[in-house]
Design an enzyme around this catalytic site. Structure first.
Site, mmCIF file in Angstrom:
data_model
loop_
_atom_site.group_PDB
_atom_site.id
_atom_site.type_symbol
_atom_site.label_atom_id
_atom_site.label_comp_id
_atom_site.label_asym_id
_atom_site.label_seq_id
_atom_site.Cartn_x
_atom_site.Cartn_y
_atom_site.Cartn_z
ATOM 1 N N TYR A 1 -14.781 6.446 -10.808
ATOM 2 C CA TYR A 1 -15.820 6.467 -11.843
ATOM 3 C C TYR A 1 -15.811 5.165 -12.638
ATOM 4 O O TYR A 1 -16.867 4.635 -12.988
ATOM 5 C CB TYR A 1 -15.605 7.665 -12.769
ATOM 6 N N TYR B 1 -20.692 16.879 -16.947
ATOM 7 C CA TYR B 1 -21.202 17.139 -15.605
ATOM 8 C C TYR B 1 -20.985 18.623 -15.345
ATOM 9 O O TYR B 1 -19.837 19.059 -15.226
ATOM 10 C CB TYR B 1 -20.454 16.305 -14.563
ATOM 11 N N HIS C 1 -16.727 4.962 -23.662
ATOM 12 C CA HIS C 1 -16.360 6.334 -23.304
ATOM 13 C C HIS C 1 -15.010 6.357 -22.592
ATOM 14 O O HIS C 1 -14.787 5.606 -21.658
ATOM 15 C CB HIS C 1 -17.449 6.969 -22.432
ATOM 16 N N LYS D 1 -23.344 4.967 -10.113
ATOM 17 C CA LYS D 1 -22.894 3.762 -9.407
ATOM 18 C C LYS D 1 -23.994 2.722 -9.151
ATOM 19 O O LYS D 1 -23.688 1.556 -8.893
ATOM 20 C CB LYS D 1 -22.272 4.149 -8.057
ATOM 21 N N PRO E 1 -27.712 9.442 -7.979
ATOM 22 C CA PRO E 1 -27.225 8.986 -9.291
ATOM 23 C C PRO E 1 -25.940 9.646 -9.793
ATOM 24 O O PRO E 1 -25.303 9.105 -10.686
ATOM 25 C CB PRO E 1 -28.393 9.295 -10.233
HETATM 26 P P1 FAD Z 1 -34.312 -2.746 -9.407
HETATM 27 O O1 FAD Z 1 -33.872 -2.359 -10.759
HETATM 28 O O2 FAD Z 1 -35.107 -1.788 -8.610
HETATM 29 O O3 FAD Z 1 -35.115 -4.096 -9.552
HETATM 30 C C1 FAD Z 1 -35.908 -4.635 -8.520
HETATM 31 C C2 FAD Z 1 -36.983 -5.491 -9.136
HETATM 32 O O4 FAD Z 1 -37.696 -6.147 -8.116
HETATM 33 C C3 FAD Z 1 -37.991 -4.678 -9.921
HETATM 34 O O5 FAD Z 1 -38.141 -5.228 -11.206
HETATM 35 C C4 FAD Z 1 -39.253 -4.753 -9.083
HETATM 36 O O6 FAD Z 1 -40.421 -4.721 -9.888
HETATM 37 C C5 FAD Z 1 -39.055 -6.079 -8.410
HETATM 38 N N1 FAD Z 1 -39.795 -6.221 -7.142
HETATM 39 C C6 FAD Z 1 -39.960 -5.304 -6.158
HETATM 40 N N2 FAD Z 1 -40.682 -5.800 -5.153
HETATM 41 C C7 FAD Z 1 -41.008 -7.055 -5.513
HETATM 42 C C8 FAD Z 1 -41.765 -8.083 -4.887
HETATM 43 N N3 FAD Z 1 -42.330 -7.903 -3.700
HETATM 44 N N4 FAD Z 1 -41.905 -9.274 -5.536
HETATM 45 C C9 FAD Z 1 -41.321 -9.464 -6.755
HETATM 46 N N5 FAD Z 1 -40.606 -8.532 -7.377
HETATM 47 C C10 FAD Z 1 -40.443 -7.339 -6.767
HETATM 48 N N6 FAD Z 1 -28.494 4.478 -11.446
HETATM 49 C C11 FAD Z 1 -27.530 4.998 -12.188
HETATM 50 O O7 FAD Z 1 -26.408 4.512 -12.072
HETATM 51 N N7 FAD Z 1 -27.790 6.031 -13.061
HETATM 52 C C12 FAD Z 1 -29.051 6.550 -13.199
HETATM 53 O O8 FAD Z 1 -29.260 7.452 -13.989
HETATM 54 C C13 FAD Z 1 -30.083 6.034 -12.438
HETATM 55 N N8 FAD Z 1 -31.343 6.520 -12.521
HETATM 56 C C14 FAD Z 1 -32.322 5.982 -11.738
HETATM 57 C C15 FAD Z 1 -33.618 6.469 -11.807
HETATM 58 C C16 FAD Z 1 -34.641 5.933 -10.993
HETATM 59 C C17 FAD Z 1 -36.042 6.483 -11.098
HETATM 60 C C18 FAD Z 1 -34.320 4.898 -10.088
HETATM 61 C C19 FAD Z 1 -35.390 4.313 -9.202
HETATM 62 C C20 FAD Z 1 -33.027 4.397 -10.042
HETATM 63 C C21 FAD Z 1 -32.021 4.927 -10.855
HETATM 64 N N9 FAD Z 1 -30.713 4.450 -10.813
HETATM 65 C C22 FAD Z 1 -29.748 4.978 -11.563
HETATM 66 C C23 FAD Z 1 -30.344 3.345 -9.977
HETATM 67 C C24 FAD Z 1 -30.309 2.048 -10.751
HETATM 68 O O9 FAD Z 1 -31.308 2.040 -11.723
HETATM 69 C C25 FAD Z 1 -30.505 0.954 -9.741
HETATM 70 O O10 FAD Z 1 -29.400 0.985 -8.875
HETATM 71 C C26 FAD Z 1 -30.648 -0.434 -10.354
HETATM 72 O O11 FAD Z 1 -31.867 -0.538 -11.015
HETATM 73 C C27 FAD Z 1 -30.569 -1.490 -9.263
HETATM 74 O O12 FAD Z 1 -30.934 -2.732 -9.765
HETATM 75 P P2 FAD Z 1 -31.673 -3.787 -8.861
HETATM 76 O O13 FAD Z 1 -31.828 -4.989 -9.742
HETATM 77 O O14 FAD Z 1 -30.970 -3.914 -7.573
HETATM 78 O O15 FAD Z 1 -33.066 -3.150 -8.490
HETATM 79 C C1 DHB Z 2 -26.432 8.609 -16.644
HETATM 80 C C2 DHB Z 2 -26.864 8.705 -15.361
HETATM 81 C C3 DHB Z 2 -25.989 9.072 -14.372
HETATM 82 O O1 DHB Z 2 -26.404 9.157 -13.094
HETATM 83 C C4 DHB Z 2 -24.671 9.365 -14.651
HETATM 84 O O2 DHB Z 2 -23.854 9.759 -13.650
HETATM 85 C C5 DHB Z 2 -24.235 9.256 -15.940
HETATM 86 C C6 DHB Z 2 -25.120 8.882 -16.941
HETATM 87 C C7 DHB Z 2 -27.384 8.232 -17.704
HETATM 88 O O3 DHB Z 2 -28.528 7.926 -17.381
HETATM 89 O O4 DHB Z 2 -26.992 8.240 -18.884
#
Ligand code: FAD
Ligand code: DHB
Length: 394
Positions: free
Chosen positions: A388, A204, A72, A300, A296
Site C-alpha cells: 500500500y 475499506y 495517513h 496505485k 482503483p
Molecule cells: P491521465 O491522468 O489520464 O492523463 C492523460 C492526459 O492526456 C489527459 O490530460 C488527456 O486529456 C491527455 N490526452 C489524451 N489523449 C491525448 C491526445 N491525443 N493528445 C493530447 N493529450 C491527450 N487512481 C487512484 O489511484 N485512485 C482513484 O480513486 C482513481 N480514480 C480514478 C477515476 C477515473 C474516472 C479514472 C479514469 C482514473 C482513476 N484513477 C484513480 C487512476 C488515476 O487517476 C490515473 O492512474 C492517473 O490519472 C494516471 O495519470 P496519467 O498522467 O498517466 O494519465
Molecule cells: C481514494 C481512491 C482509492 O482508489 C483508494 O484506494 C483510496 C482513496 C480516493 O480517491 O481518495
C-alpha cells in the site's frame, strides 16, 4: 518546431515529467488535448505514496502539499461489522501515505510550469494525432491546434503520457505488442460530500451488499465510493439513497456511524486491469495510464504513473550525462517489474473486498479468511502495508 522530449498529455505523468526534465536542464514540450480547467478539475485519485510525495517535494512542487496534505499512518478494514486497523509505520520502517488529490497535484504542477521563467511550453487544447518515426532517430508528433491547423513537433524522444485513450500506444507495431487485460463485473459510484470525514483513517469495507470505501479530500470534504453494477447511471441514485447504502454497508457493532452531508458530485468509474508490453519502442516511451490500468482498490494508478516518469527522467539524464542508452533500453523492463506488482496488489485487493454476483458463498468465506489473516497475522499485515505504501523503483 523542435524539442528534445515531446510529451503527449498533461495528466500527472506528463506534468511531472516536464518538471523533472526542466530541473535537469533537458528541454521538452507538453501537448494536452483538453483545456487547463478540465485537467485541474478532473476528480480522480487521492492517495500519494511516500515516494510520490518525495518526488513532488524534490522538484519544487511540495509547498502546498506539505501545508494541506493529510498524512495517513494506516487504513482500516471493516468486515463482519468490525473495524480492524492496519498501521503502516510500525510495519514498514516508518512509511506513511498522504491524502492530497490528483486535482491539486495537477494544479500545483501547472502553476509551477506557467510561473517559472523558461519552463517548457505547456500547450492546452492541442490534440496529438499520432507519433511518427518512433523507431528512427527523429521521431515526431503530429498534432492539431484549436483552430484546426495541423503541425508537426520534431523530437529526439517522445513520451506518451496520454492516458488509456491516448494515441501514443498505437505507434508500437501490433506484432511487437502484447496486452494483458481483465474487466470486472462491477464499478464504483464515487461521491464528493461537504461533510468532515467520519473516521480519521480510510475505511475499506467488505459487505455482502458490496464494497464501500470511505476516503476524504480535506478535513471538511469526504470522498466515498460504493460498488455498483456496471453501467449504473450515477444520477439515478438519489443522495439519500447513497447515504443509506453507505450506512448499511458500514454498520458496526461498536456504535460508530458514517456522517451524512450534501453531495456535491457523483460519477461512476468502471474497473479494469490492463498492461501493454513492451512500454517502449525505439525512441517512444509510454508512461502511466497510457501503458497500464489498475482497478482503483489500493490507490496505485497515479503512483504508478509517477514511478514511470521518474524512471524515464533518470534514464534520459543518464543518457545526457554519459552518452549511454543503457537505462533507456531497460526502461520498459524496469517499469514492468513494478507495474506487475501493483497489478497483483490491486487485483488481490479488488477480489478480496468486492462481491461478485457470479461467485458462490465459497468465495465469500475465502474473502473473510483473507481479511482475517491480514488483520491477525503480522506477516500478512506487513505484506499489505508494504504494498500500500509503495513498491520501490529499480
Ligand atoms: P491521465 O491522468 O489520464 O492523463 C492523460 C492526459 O492526456 C489527459 O490530460 C488527456 O486529456 C491527455 N490526452 C489524451 N489523449 C491525448 C491526445 N491525443 N493528445 C493530447 N493529450 C491527450 N487512481 C487512484 O489511484 N485512485 C482513484 O480513486 C482513481 N480514480 C480514478 C477515476 C477515473 C474516472 C479514472 C479514469 C482514473 C482513476 N484513477 C484513480 C487512476 C488515476 O487517476 C490515473 O492512474 C492517473 O490519472 C494516471 O495519470 P496519467 O498522467 O498517466 O494519465
Ligand atoms: C481514494 C481512491 C482509492 O482508489 C483508494 O484506494 C483510496 C482513496 C480516493 O480517491 O481518495
Amino acid at each position: 518546431t523542435k524539442t528534445t522530449v515531446g510529451i503527449l498529455g498533461a495528466g500527472p505523468a506528463g506534468l511531472l515529467l516536464a518538471r523533472l526534465l526542466f530541473v535537469a536542464g533537458i528541454d521538452c514540450v507538453v501537448l494536452e488535448a483538453k483545456d487547463r480547467a478540465y485537467v485541474e478539475h478532473r476528480q480522480r485519485a487521492g492517495i500519494l505514496e511516500q515516494g510520490t510525495v518525495d518526488a513532488l517535494r524534490e522538484c519544487g512542487a511540495g509547498a502546498r502539499l506539505d501545508k494541506e496534505g493529510l498524512v495517513h499512518h494506516g487504513i482500516e478494514f471493516l468486515f463482519n461489522k468490525e473495524r480492524h486497523p492496519v498501521g503502516f509505520p510500525e510495519l514498514t520502517g516508518g512509511r506513511t501515505v498522504m491524502i492530497y488529490a490528483q486535482t491539486e497535484v495537477c494544479k500545483d504542477l501547472i502553476e509551477l510550469q506557467v510561473s517559472t521563467p523558461g519552463a517548457p511550453p505547456l500547450l492546452f487544447e492541442t490534440h496529438a494525432l499520432g507519433v511518427d518515426g518512433a523507431n528512427t532517430p527523429t521521431p515526431s508528433i503530429r498534432y492539431q491546434t484549436k483552430d484546426g491547423a495541423q503541425h508537426v513537433l520534431q523530437c529526439e524522444y517522445v513520451v506518451g503520457c496520454d492516458g488509456f485513450w491516448g494515441v501514443a500506444r498505437n505507434a508500437i507495431p501490433d506484432e511487437l505488442s502484447k496486452t494483458y487485460e481483465r474487466t470486472y463485473p462491477f464499478s464504483w459510484l464515487g461521491i464528493l460530500a461537504d461533510v468532515p470525514p467520519s473516521n480519521e483513517d480510510l475505511i475499506y469495507a467488505r459487505h455482502p451488499r458490496g464494497f464501500t470505501l470511505l476516503s476524504m479530500r480535506s478535513p471538511t470534504v469526504s470522498r466515498n465510493y460504493i460498488q455498483v453494477p456496471n453501467d449504473t447511471d450515477a444520477q439515478a441514485w438519489a443522495d439519500e439513497e447513497i447515504w443509506d447504502e453507505i450506512e448499511r454497508r458500514t454498520e458496526t457493532t461498536d456504535g460508530w456511524k458514517v456522517e451524512r452531508g450534501p453531495i456535491t458530485q457523483k460519477s461512476v468509474t468502471p474497473m479494469r486491469s490492463y498492461v501493454h508490453e513492451p512500454m517502449s519502442y525505439g525512441r517512444l516511451f509510454l508512461a502511466g495510464d497510457a501503458a497500464h490500468i489498475v482497478p482503483p482498490t489500493g490507490a496505485k494508478g497515479l503512483n504508478l504513473a509517477v514511478g514511470d516518469v521518474i524512471t524515464f527522467a533518470n534514464a534520459i539524464k543518464h543518457k545526457v550525462a554519459t552518452g549511454s542508452d543503457e537505462k533507456l533500453q531497460k526502461y520498459s523492463d524496469n517499469c514492468l517489474r513494478r507495474v506487475w506488482q501493483a497489478e497483483r496488489f490491486s487485483y488481490d485487493m479488488t477480489n478480496m473486498l468486492h462481491t461478485d454476483p457470479n461467485e458462490s458463498e465459497f468465495v465469500d468465506k475465502l474473502q473473510i479468511a483473507r481479511l482475517t489473516r491480514i488483520v491477525n497475522n503480522k506477516n500478512a499485515a506487513t505484506d499489505t502495508a508494504l504494498a500500500y505504501t509503495g513498491f520501490p523503483l529499480d
